[in-house]
Motif scaffolding. Structure first.
Motif, PDB file in Angstrom:
ATOM      1  N   LYS A  18     -26.165  26.342  78.843  1.00 25.51           N
ATOM      2  CA  LYS A  18     -26.126  25.017  79.474  1.00 25.51           C
ATOM      3  C   LYS A  18     -25.427  25.057  80.830  1.00 25.51           C
ATOM      4  O   LYS A  18     -25.923  24.543  81.828  1.00 25.51           O
ATOM      5  CB  LYS A  18     -25.361  24.082  78.528  1.00 25.51           C
ATOM      6  CG  LYS A  18     -25.227  22.652  78.955  1.00 25.51           C
ATOM      7  CD  LYS A  18     -23.997  21.996  78.312  1.00 25.51           C
ATOM      8  CE  LYS A  18     -23.919  22.163  76.811  1.00 25.51           C
ATOM      9  NZ  LYS A  18     -22.655  21.642  76.235  1.00 25.51           N
ATOM     10  N   HIS A  19     -24.293  25.706  80.861  1.00 24.26           N
ATOM     11  CA  HIS A  19     -23.497  25.680  82.089  1.00 24.26           C
ATOM     12  C   HIS A  19     -24.035  26.631  83.153  1.00 24.26           C
ATOM     13  O   HIS A  19     -23.874  26.380  84.341  1.00 24.26           O
ATOM     14  CB  HIS A  19     -22.013  25.936  81.759  1.00 24.26           C
ATOM     15  CG  HIS A  19     -21.424  24.837  80.901  1.00 24.26           C
ATOM     16  ND1 HIS A  19     -20.425  25.035  79.986  1.00 24.26           N
ATOM     17  CD2 HIS A  19     -21.739  23.504  80.819  1.00 24.26           C
ATOM     18  CE1 HIS A  19     -20.129  23.882  79.390  1.00 24.26           C
ATOM     19  NE2 HIS A  19     -20.922  22.953  79.866  1.00 24.26           N
ATOM     20  N   THR A  41     -23.997  12.082  80.848  1.00 19.85           N
ATOM     21  CA  THR A  41     -24.018  10.973  79.880  1.00 19.85           C
ATOM     22  C   THR A  41     -23.119  11.222  78.670  1.00 19.85           C
ATOM     23  O   THR A  41     -22.741  10.285  77.981  1.00 19.85           O
ATOM     24  CB  THR A  41     -25.450  10.688  79.378  1.00 19.85           C
ATOM     25  OG1 THR A  41     -25.942  11.884  78.747  1.00 19.85           O
ATOM     26  CG2 THR A  41     -26.375  10.258  80.496  1.00 19.85           C
ATOM     27  N   HIS A  42     -22.819  12.483  78.376  1.00 22.94           N
ATOM     28  CA  HIS A  42     -21.989  12.847  77.228  1.00 22.94           C
ATOM     29  C   HIS A  42     -20.996  13.902  77.717  1.00 22.94           C
ATOM     30  O   HIS A  42     -21.240  15.101  77.615  1.00 22.94           O
ATOM     31  CB  HIS A  42     -22.851  13.403  76.097  1.00 22.94           C
ATOM     32  CG  HIS A  42     -23.809  12.405  75.522  1.00 22.94           C
ATOM     33  ND1 HIS A  42     -24.879  11.917  76.222  1.00 22.94           N
ATOM     34  CD2 HIS A  42     -23.829  11.785  74.314  1.00 22.94           C
ATOM     35  CE1 HIS A  42     -25.533  11.043  75.460  1.00 22.94           C
ATOM     36  NE2 HIS A  42     -24.914  10.954  74.299  1.00 22.94           N
ATOM     37  N   GLY A 110     -15.521  22.299  80.938  1.00 23.87           N
ATOM     38  CA  GLY A 110     -16.708  21.605  80.455  1.00 23.87           C
ATOM     39  C   GLY A 110     -17.556  21.146  81.635  1.00 23.87           C
ATOM     40  O   GLY A 110     -17.187  21.332  82.805  1.00 23.87           O
ATOM     41  N   SER A 111     -18.660  20.503  81.321  1.00 29.13           N
ATOM     42  CA  SER A 111     -19.601  20.111  82.386  1.00 29.13           C
ATOM     43  C   SER A 111     -18.951  19.232  83.470  1.00 29.13           C
ATOM     44  O   SER A 111     -19.260  19.415  84.659  1.00 29.13           O
ATOM     45  CB  SER A 111     -20.832  19.426  81.790  1.00 29.13           C
ATOM     46  OG  SER A 111     -20.458  18.414  80.881  1.00 29.13           O
ATOM     47  N   GLU A 131     -18.112   8.934  78.085  1.00 25.72           N
ATOM     48  CA  GLU A 131     -17.619   9.542  76.844  1.00 25.72           C
ATOM     49  C   GLU A 131     -17.173   8.416  75.924  1.00 25.72           C
ATOM     50  O   GLU A 131     -16.579   7.441  76.380  1.00 25.72           O
ATOM     51  CB  GLU A 131     -16.469  10.507  77.150  1.00 25.72           C
ATOM     52  CG  GLU A 131     -15.765  11.096  75.937  1.00 25.72           C
ATOM     53  CD  GLU A 131     -16.688  11.807  74.951  1.00 25.72           C
ATOM     54  OE1 GLU A 131     -17.474  12.668  75.362  1.00 25.72           O
ATOM     55  OE2 GLU A 131     -16.624  11.476  73.744  1.00 25.72           O
ATOM     56  N   HIS A 133     -15.808   9.122  72.466  1.00 31.29           N
ATOM     57  CA  HIS A 133     -14.850   9.494  71.433  1.00 31.29           C
ATOM     58  C   HIS A 133     -13.447   9.045  71.837  1.00 31.29           C
ATOM     59  O   HIS A 133     -12.999   9.339  72.955  1.00 31.29           O
ATOM     60  CB  HIS A 133     -14.870  11.007  71.210  1.00 31.29           C
ATOM     61  CG  HIS A 133     -14.133  11.422  69.978  1.00 31.29           C
ATOM     62  ND1 HIS A 133     -12.762  11.412  69.898  1.00 31.29           N
ATOM     63  CD2 HIS A 133     -14.587  11.836  68.771  1.00 31.29           C
ATOM     64  CE1 HIS A 133     -12.404  11.810  68.691  1.00 31.29           C
ATOM     65  NE2 HIS A 133     -13.488  12.076  67.991  1.00 31.29           N
ATOM     66  N   ASP A 159     -21.440   3.944  76.129  1.00 32.62           N
ATOM     67  CA  ASP A 159     -22.586   4.725  75.663  1.00 32.62           C
ATOM     68  C   ASP A 159     -23.333   5.271  76.891  1.00 32.62           C
ATOM     69  O   ASP A 159     -23.844   4.494  77.706  1.00 32.62           O
ATOM     70  CB  ASP A 159     -23.485   3.785  74.842  1.00 32.62           C
ATOM     71  CG  ASP A 159     -24.747   4.463  74.352  1.00 32.62           C
ATOM     72  OD1 ASP A 159     -24.980   5.634  74.712  1.00 32.62           O
ATOM     73  OD2 ASP A 159     -25.485   3.823  73.592  1.00 32.62           O
ATOM     74  N   GLY A 160     -23.392   6.577  77.012  1.00 32.99           N
ATOM     75  CA  GLY A 160     -24.010   7.199  78.179  1.00 32.99           C
ATOM     76  C   GLY A 160     -25.496   6.901  78.311  1.00 32.99           C
ATOM     77  O   GLY A 160     -26.029   6.820  79.417  1.00 32.99           O
ATOM     78  N   ASP A 180     -26.363  15.548  77.156  1.00 34.57           N
ATOM     79  CA  ASP A 180     -25.852  16.596  76.269  1.00 34.57           C
ATOM     80  C   ASP A 180     -25.156  15.983  75.041  1.00 34.57           C
ATOM     81  O   ASP A 180     -23.953  16.135  74.856  1.00 34.57           O
ATOM     82  CB  ASP A 180     -24.858  17.454  77.094  1.00 34.57           C
ATOM     83  CG  ASP A 180     -24.253  18.576  76.292  1.00 34.57           C
ATOM     84  OD1 ASP A 180     -24.879  19.026  75.316  1.00 34.57           O
ATOM     85  OD2 ASP A 180     -23.133  19.012  76.643  1.00 34.57           O
TER      86      ASP A 180
HETATM   87  N1  SAM Z   1     -21.274  17.830  78.219  1.00 36.66           N
HETATM   88  C1  SAM Z   1     -20.041  18.426  77.683  1.00 36.66           C
HETATM   89  C2  SAM Z   1     -19.879  19.818  78.271  1.00 36.66           C
HETATM   90  O1  SAM Z   1     -20.881  20.489  78.514  1.00 36.66           O
HETATM   91  O2  SAM Z   1     -18.746  20.223  78.501  1.00 36.66           O
HETATM   92  C3  SAM Z   1     -20.041  18.486  76.180  1.00 36.66           C
HETATM   93  C4  SAM Z   1     -20.415  17.214  75.496  1.00 36.66           C
HETATM   94  S1  SAM Z   1     -20.412  17.256  73.751  1.00 36.66           S
HETATM   95  C5  SAM Z   1     -21.766  18.282  73.353  1.00 36.66           C
HETATM   96  C6  SAM Z   1     -21.016  15.643  73.357  1.00 36.66           C
HETATM   97  C7  SAM Z   1     -20.002  14.530  73.623  1.00 36.66           C
HETATM   98  O3  SAM Z   1     -20.667  13.260  73.601  1.00 36.66           O
HETATM   99  C8  SAM Z   1     -18.902  14.427  72.578  1.00 36.66           C
HETATM  100  O4  SAM Z   1     -17.651  14.536  73.217  1.00 36.66           O
HETATM  101  C9  SAM Z   1     -19.079  13.031  71.967  1.00 36.66           C
HETATM  102  O5  SAM Z   1     -17.850  12.403  71.657  1.00 36.66           O
HETATM  103  C10 SAM Z   1     -19.784  12.295  73.068  1.00 36.66           C
HETATM  104  N2  SAM Z   1     -20.644  11.162  72.658  1.00 36.66           N
HETATM  105  C11 SAM Z   1     -21.291  10.955  71.483  1.00 36.66           C
HETATM  106  N3  SAM Z   1     -22.088   9.882  71.575  1.00 36.66           N
HETATM  107  C12 SAM Z   1     -21.953   9.388  72.858  1.00 36.66           C
HETATM  108  C13 SAM Z   1     -22.566   8.330  73.585  1.00 36.66           C
HETATM  109  N4  SAM Z   1     -23.482   7.541  73.004  1.00 36.66           N
HETATM  110  N5  SAM Z   1     -22.207   8.140  74.870  1.00 36.66           N
HETATM  111  C14 SAM Z   1     -21.303   8.945  75.466  1.00 36.66           C
HETATM  112  N6  SAM Z   1     -20.700   9.990  74.833  1.00 36.66           N
HETATM  113  C15 SAM Z   1     -21.027  10.201  73.550  1.00 36.66           C
END
Ligand code: SAM
Length: 306
Positions: A18-19, A41-42, A110-111, A131, A133, A159-160, A180
């Motif tokens: 991914k990165h 978005t996440h 992270g991203s 984010e 959480h 919500d992303g 993601d």
């Molecule tokens: N993108 C990050 C990276 O590459 O470093 C990793 C993200 S991780 C796979 C997914 C994240 O999305 C989690 O921290 C989770 O808490 C968050 N999450 C879950 N549902 C979400 C939503 N609807 N909107 C935003 N964040 C959300």
């Protein structure tokens, strides 16, 4: 809903893929002068300790970034020691190494941190982070505040999938969107395709990068297929890259298969990729696979269309 914590997974093989792709996209998109908007978005927590409690619990980085560095940069974290490392992989390793100036891999970006490092103040590039959480949003806000990036970076506890809509199309008409999710709930798969359908209607020329797990679940299997259909219907080019590290054939002391780490493969699907990406990713993906591949099922796929 909130059981997923990226800290357990930071630096795993999925993050390596991914990165590496994220860095390649950012390098390309920051070549033009006009401002770029990046929406993550996440976002997760932004920065992770590889020697911390979370990463130590599952140790997924051991089969990802740590293994990659010991294969390609045995002398230390800062630079690959092997001469013929593919440029994209070298860029990934140097970017991660840049967060570990003492030569030991202790921090994994992270991203959000990777993106921020590659964005330009002078071009007024912007980074929008979502984010949800309750713990990760606190870590993310605290981590981002240390960057002192001012208005370049905005963090929202929202919500992303929904929050993204407000940024499309961006005034500069240049955007990279990273989607993601953790896919801990089944509906994430349908939300991703609905989000892409909607985003392509709002802003068809944006670059969209979607990470997904390759697992034996119908929704997971369908997702890249749906994304291809959406890109094709919009008349936009796409690229799909997967990396499979295969089964862990090591046995534990009882002679049983060592199945500590669940996820063995993942993919990155990009809509409107740079025209240079496929050729550049090919050798990087092959080297990731050589360095991280374990047993049965290992391999990689790189396909494109549109
Ligand atoms: N993108 C990050 C990276 O590459 O470093 C990793 C993200 S991780 C796979 C997914 C994240 O999305 C989690 O921290 C989770 O808490 C968050 N999450 C879950 N549902 C979400 C939503 N609807 N909107 C935003 N964040 C959300």
């Amino acid at each position: 809903m909130f059981s997923y914590r990226h800290a357990f997974h930071a630096g795993n093989h999925g993050d390596v893929l991914k990165h590496t792709v994220l860095i390649a996209l950012l390098r390309y998109l920051t070549q033009k002068d006009a401002a770029l908007v990046v929406v993550d978005t996440h976002a997760g927590a932004g920065l992770y300790r590889l020697d911390g409690d979370y990463a130590g619990t599952s140790g997924e980085a051991a089969d990802g970034v740590v293994k990659l560095f010991s294969a390609l940069a045995p002398a230390g974290a800062a630079k690959p020691a092997i001469k013929d490392v593919a440029p994209l992989l070298q860029d990934y390793m140097e970017t991660v190494g840049g967060f570990n100036p003492n030569g030991q891999l202790k921090i994994y970006p992270g991203s959000p941190f990777i993106a921020q490092r590659l964005l330009r103040q002078e071009a007024r590039d912007k980074l929008k982070l979502f984010e949800m959480h309750p713990t990760d949003i606190k870590s993310l806000v605290a981590n981002v505040s240390q960057l002192e990036a001012g208005r370049q970076v905005a963090v929202a506890r929202e919500d992303g999938f929904e929050g993204l809509k407000a940024f499309l199309p961006p005034p500069s008409r240049r955007a990279l969107v990273l989607i993601d999710p953790s896919y801990e709930i089944k509906t994430d798969y349908t939300k991703v395709s609905a989000c892409i359908r909607d985003s392509l209607q709002r802003f068809a020329t944006g670059t969209y990068a979607i990470w997904y797990p390759v697992i034996a679940r119908p929704e997971a299997h369908d997702l890249p297929r749906r994304l291809k259909t959406l890109a094709n219907q919009a008349g936009k080019p796409w690229l799909n890259a997967t990396l499979a590290i295969g089964q862990d054939e090591a046995r534990n002391v009882a002679g049983e298969p060592n199945s500590r780490h669940g996820l063995t493969a993942s993919g990155m699907f990009i809509i409107n990729p740079p025209h240079t990406l496929k050729a550049a990713l090919q050798p990087a993906l092959a080297q990731m696979q050589q360095a991280l591949g374990r047993g049965r099922g290992k391999g990689q796929l790189l396909e494109s269309g549109g």
